[in-house]
Scaffold this motif. Structure first.
Motif, PDB file in Angstrom:
ATOM      1  N   LEU A 184     -31.475   1.948 -33.927  1.00  0.00           N
ATOM      2  CA  LEU A 184     -30.136   2.247 -33.433  1.00  0.00           C
ATOM      3  C   LEU A 184     -30.189   3.293 -32.333  1.00  0.00           C
ATOM      4  O   LEU A 184     -29.537   3.177 -31.306  1.00  0.00           O
ATOM      5  N   MET A 185     -30.977   4.343 -32.554  1.00  0.00           N
ATOM      6  CA  MET A 185     -31.062   5.420 -31.578  1.00  0.00           C
ATOM      7  C   MET A 185     -31.642   4.908 -30.265  1.00  0.00           C
ATOM      8  O   MET A 185     -31.181   5.257 -29.184  1.00  0.00           O
ATOM      9  N   GLU A 186     -32.674   4.051 -30.346  1.00  0.00           N
ATOM     10  CA  GLU A 186     -33.299   3.549 -29.127  1.00  0.00           C
ATOM     11  C   GLU A 186     -32.346   2.648 -28.353  1.00  0.00           C
ATOM     12  O   GLU A 186     -32.249   2.713 -27.135  1.00  0.00           O
ATOM     13  N   ASP A 187     -31.613   1.781 -29.076  1.00  0.00           N
ATOM     14  CA  ASP A 187     -30.665   0.898 -28.405  1.00  0.00           C
ATOM     15  C   ASP A 187     -29.574   1.698 -27.715  1.00  0.00           C
ATOM     16  O   ASP A 187     -29.203   1.429 -26.575  1.00  0.00           O
ATOM     17  N   ALA A 188     -29.045   2.686 -28.424  1.00  0.00           N
ATOM     18  CA  ALA A 188     -27.952   3.465 -27.868  1.00  0.00           C
ATOM     19  C   ALA A 188     -28.424   4.356 -26.730  1.00  0.00           C
ATOM     20  O   ALA A 188     -27.652   4.693 -25.842  1.00  0.00           O
ATOM     21  N   ALA A 189     -29.698   4.750 -26.766  1.00  0.00           N
ATOM     22  CA  ALA A 189     -30.206   5.632 -25.720  1.00  0.00           C
ATOM     23  C   ALA A 189     -30.152   4.970 -24.352  1.00  0.00           C
ATOM     24  O   ALA A 189     -30.136   5.645 -23.327  1.00  0.00           O
ATOM     25  N   SER A 192     -27.526   6.101 -21.776  1.00  0.00           N
ATOM     26  CA  SER A 192     -27.635   7.436 -21.177  1.00  0.00           C
ATOM     27  C   SER A 192     -26.722   8.460 -21.837  1.00  0.00           C
ATOM     28  O   SER A 192     -26.398   9.478 -21.245  1.00  0.00           O
ATOM     29  N   ILE A 193     -26.292   8.195 -23.059  1.00  0.00           N
ATOM     30  CA  ILE A 193     -25.512   9.171 -23.817  1.00  0.00           C
ATOM     31  C   ILE A 193     -26.484  10.113 -24.517  1.00  0.00           C
ATOM     32  O   ILE A 193     -27.575   9.711 -24.921  1.00  0.00           O
ATOM     33  N   SER A 194     -26.089  11.357 -24.679  1.00  0.00           N
ATOM     34  CA  SER A 194     -26.975  12.344 -25.284  1.00  0.00           C
ATOM     35  C   SER A 194     -27.352  11.936 -26.704  1.00  0.00           C
ATOM     36  O   SER A 194     -26.575  11.293 -27.409  1.00  0.00           O
ATOM     37  N   GLN A 195     -28.559  12.339 -27.108  1.00  0.00           N
ATOM     38  CA  GLN A 195     -29.026  12.006 -28.450  1.00  0.00           C
ATOM     39  C   GLN A 195     -28.155  12.653 -29.522  1.00  0.00           C
ATOM     40  O   GLN A 195     -27.971  12.093 -30.602  1.00  0.00           O
ATOM     41  N   LYS A 200     -24.239  11.668 -33.853  1.00  0.00           N
ATOM     42  CA  LYS A 200     -22.904  11.755 -34.450  1.00  0.00           C
ATOM     43  C   LYS A 200     -22.374  10.363 -34.772  1.00  0.00           C
ATOM     44  O   LYS A 200     -21.823  10.122 -35.858  1.00  0.00           O
ATOM     45  N   PHE A 201     -22.538   9.427 -33.830  1.00  0.00           N
ATOM     46  CA  PHE A 201     -22.088   8.053 -34.068  1.00  0.00           C
ATOM     47  C   PHE A 201     -22.770   7.467 -35.302  1.00  0.00           C
ATOM     48  O   PHE A 201     -22.137   6.828 -36.139  1.00  0.00           O
ATOM     49  N   ARG A 415     -14.231   6.246 -22.179  1.00  0.00           N
ATOM     50  CA  ARG A 415     -13.536   7.533 -22.065  1.00  0.00           C
ATOM     51  C   ARG A 415     -14.216   8.459 -21.068  1.00  0.00           C
ATOM     52  O   ARG A 415     -13.584   9.326 -20.484  1.00  0.00           O
ATOM     53  N   HIS A 416     -15.527   8.301 -20.893  1.00  0.00           N
ATOM     54  CA  HIS A 416     -16.281   9.178 -19.998  1.00  0.00           C
ATOM     55  C   HIS A 416     -17.093   8.331 -19.020  1.00  0.00           C
ATOM     56  O   HIS A 416     -18.321   8.277 -19.106  1.00  0.00           O
ATOM     57  N   PRO A 417     -16.440   7.649 -18.091  1.00  0.00           N
ATOM     58  CA  PRO A 417     -17.172   6.802 -17.148  1.00  0.00           C
ATOM     59  C   PRO A 417     -18.027   7.642 -16.209  1.00  0.00           C
ATOM     60  O   PRO A 417     -17.796   8.835 -16.021  1.00  0.00           O
ATOM     61  N   ALA A 418     -19.036   7.001 -15.621  1.00  0.00           N
ATOM     62  CA  ALA A 418     -19.910   7.699 -14.679  1.00  0.00           C
ATOM     63  C   ALA A 418     -19.115   8.145 -13.457  1.00  0.00           C
ATOM     64  O   ALA A 418     -18.083   7.581 -13.113  1.00  0.00           O
ATOM     65  N   VAL A 419     -19.626   9.174 -12.766  1.00  0.00           N
ATOM     66  CA  VAL A 419     -18.923   9.716 -11.600  1.00  0.00           C
ATOM     67  C   VAL A 419     -18.744   8.650 -10.536  1.00  0.00           C
ATOM     68  O   VAL A 419     -17.694   8.527  -9.912  1.00  0.00           O
ATOM     69  N   GLU A 420     -19.783   7.819 -10.350  1.00  0.00           N
ATOM     70  CA  GLU A 420     -19.683   6.775  -9.337  1.00  0.00           C
ATOM     71  C   GLU A 420     -18.559   5.805  -9.675  1.00  0.00           C
ATOM     72  O   GLU A 420     -17.821   5.361  -8.794  1.00  0.00           O
ATOM     73  N   GLU A 421     -18.417   5.466 -10.968  1.00  0.00           N
ATOM     74  CA  GLU A 421     -17.366   4.543 -11.367  1.00  0.00           C
ATOM     75  C   GLU A 421     -15.995   5.156 -11.156  1.00  0.00           C
ATOM     76  O   GLU A 421     -15.057   4.490 -10.732  1.00  0.00           O
ATOM     77  N   GLU A 422     -15.864   6.466 -11.419  1.00  0.00           N
ATOM     78  CA  GLU A 422     -14.579   7.128 -11.220  1.00  0.00           C
ATOM     79  C   GLU A 422     -14.204   7.130  -9.743  1.00  0.00           C
ATOM     80  O   GLU A 422     -13.060   6.856  -9.380  1.00  0.00           O
ATOM     81  N   ASN A 423     -15.176   7.445  -8.880  1.00  0.00           N
ATOM     82  CA  ASN A 423     -14.887   7.468  -7.445  1.00  0.00           C
ATOM     83  C   ASN A 423     -14.506   6.083  -6.945  1.00  0.00           C
ATOM     84  O   ASN A 423     -13.599   5.923  -6.134  1.00  0.00           O
ATOM     85  N   LEU A 424     -15.217   5.060  -7.453  1.00  0.00           N
ATOM     86  CA  LEU A 424     -14.919   3.696  -7.042  1.00  0.00           C
ATOM     87  C   LEU A 424     -13.515   3.299  -7.478  1.00  0.00           C
ATOM     88  O   LEU A 424     -12.753   2.704  -6.722  1.00  0.00           O
TER      89      LEU A 424
END
Length: 456
Positions: A184-189, A192-195, A200-201, A415-424
């Motif tokens: 699970l940890m490897e898939d979720a990693a 690019s979300i923090s470990q 917590k998930f 809820r927390h999109p990447a900066v590039e996605e927000e700018n786009l």
């Protein structure tokens, strides 16, 4: 045993109405509200709470110091103060024995800031309500209802033995995760979300309860927000909404529902347009349908029934605690919270919190209680304690845990999109382009674009 409830600087006096109603249900007649630092300009605090029909002695106290002095001089035996707080050193609610003190004062603070240092330090016992969800705490009215329900349960059962902390699934220490956890940890990693966040998930996924569904018939938006928060807190996996007589709303985007501190995002939901469709879906899944409502001759008190006998339970709740005739015809049993005075009842969201807390308590006790085995010979009969019952029937399987973690990852990225996605997104909206986002994110994008045009 006299009980006093003290609310310190409530930010929403609408909650005071719900709290006084809960006090009335559980036989508490003394409610004190400290209005020391509540902003008088807050519109939620300008309207006095509607306490019509309340048997509680509702009083406003100007400061916590004054309230503590009143408690210190209140009768021959001292008041013992209990404070609901998440501060370090707080103990589990279910380890307390409220029957040993003749006079009990229970303090509840503001949801945002908690109790004042003065009230917290004056408390003989600081406690918390154990939760297993993404959101750390309950609505203050729900917290009070759960606390008073536990006090009531102990008194009714004349409990003298202390309970154990509410942990439906044991913690997994760091460095001791199983093979499925590592996968699970490897898939979720990959997202690019923090470990720490992934951990917590995974922790929440291990505490989600299988076979526990809430069915809300024609729900109110504000009630739905508090109910979803309680579902997340006590591990309920899924909520079914039936919109048959009221206008439907989106639990993920409705402005009132999103006041649930984000719980609407972490609890799965299904929407039905009729009772028959929902009942048919639950029947195919093998769920036992139980009505939760007001105290009637046909309803059993939640503290007098075994809520662990069925592995799959669907709790049906109607608007204002009353199910429609079609919904009442599909349930096979009914439970209620027995009030101290006939005719009283909790608000729907508080009822849900109490019921879910009791189910969690009973499931944990059932898992921990050793089963006895009896061996009979020709001359003697011996009884030995067996190992505690397994909690596997209430846990998600590794595959289900993985699915839930993936769901959490998707919600987090939304809820927390990447900066590039927000700018786009902002640039596309500025150019009049269309972006395939939820209504909430479209509103945020429009807001960013408007601020950019104004030079911010």
């Amino acid at each position: 045993m006299p009980i006093t409830v003290i609310l310190e600087n409530p930010s929403d006096l609408h909650n005071v109405e719900r709290i006084c109603r809960a006090c009335r249900v559980f036989g508490v007649t003394d409610v004190r509200v400290v209005l020391e630092s509540t902003k008088p300009s807050d519109p939620r605090c300008q309207k006095a709470p509607d306490l019509s029909g309340s048997s509680a002695d509702f009083r406003v106290v100007q400061s916590s110091t004054q309230c503590l002095k009143e408690l210190a001089s209140g009768g021959p035996s001292p008041w013992r103060c209990f404070a609901a707080t998440l501060e370090p050193g707080s103990v589990d609610l279910y380890t307390l024995d409220f029957a040993q003190d003749s006079q009990v004062a229970i303090w509840f603070g503001q949801e945002k800031h908690g109790l004042s240092p003065e009230a917290s330090e004056a408390a003989a016992v600081r406690f918390f309500i154990p939760t297993v969800g993404m959101v750390q705490s309950l609505n203050v009215a729900a917290s009070l209802a759960v606390t008073l329900a536990e006090v009531c349960r102990q008194r009714l059962a004349a409990a003298s033995a202390r309970s154990h902390p509410l942990r439906l699934v044991p913690e997994v220490p760091d460095g001791k995760r199983g093979a499925d956890d590592v996968l699970l940890m490897e898939d979720a990693a990959l997202s690019s979300i923090s470990q720490a966040r992934i951990g917590k998930f995974l922790s929440v996924a291990k505490r989600r309860q299988r076979g526990l569904v809430l069915v809300l018939e024609n729900p109110d938006r504000l009630d739905a927000a508090a109910i979803l928060r309680s579902c997340d807190a006590f591990g309920a996996m899924e909520v079914h909404f039936i919109f048959e007589q009221v206008k439907a709303f989106d639990p993920l985007a409705n402005r009132q529902v999103i006041k649930s501190e984000g719980s609407n995002l972490w609890v799965c939901h299904r929407v039905f347009t009729s009772v028959a469709d929902c009942a048919d879906h639950l029947a195919r899944q093998g769920f036992k349908s139980i009505a939760v409502g007001k105290a009637t001759v046909a309803a059993t008190s939640v503290f007098d029934c075994d809520l662990t006998s069925d592995s799959q339970v669907a709790l049906w709740l109607g608007r204002d605690g009353v199910l429609s005739e079609s919904a009442a015809s599909v349930v096979s049993a009914a439970v209620c919270i027995q009030p101290a005075v006939a005719g009283d009842s909790l608000v729907l969201s508080s009822s849900v919190a109490v019921i879910l807390a009791e189910i969690a308590r009973q499931r944990r006790r059932a898992a921990e209680a050793p089963a006895s085995t009896t061996t009979t010979t020709a001359t003697t009969t011996t009884t030995a304690a067996a190992a505690p019952a397994s909690t596997e029937r209430w846990q998600l399987s590794p595959a289900e845990q993985k699915s839930y973690v993936n769901w959490c990852v998707a919600v987090h990225l939304k809820r927390h999109p990447a900066v590039e996605e927000e700018n786009l997104t902002a640039s596309n909206l500025e150019d009049g382009g269309e972006v395939d986002l939820s209504p909430e994110y479209q509103r945020l994008g429009n807001c960013r674009a408007k601020l950019a045009r104004q030079g911010w």
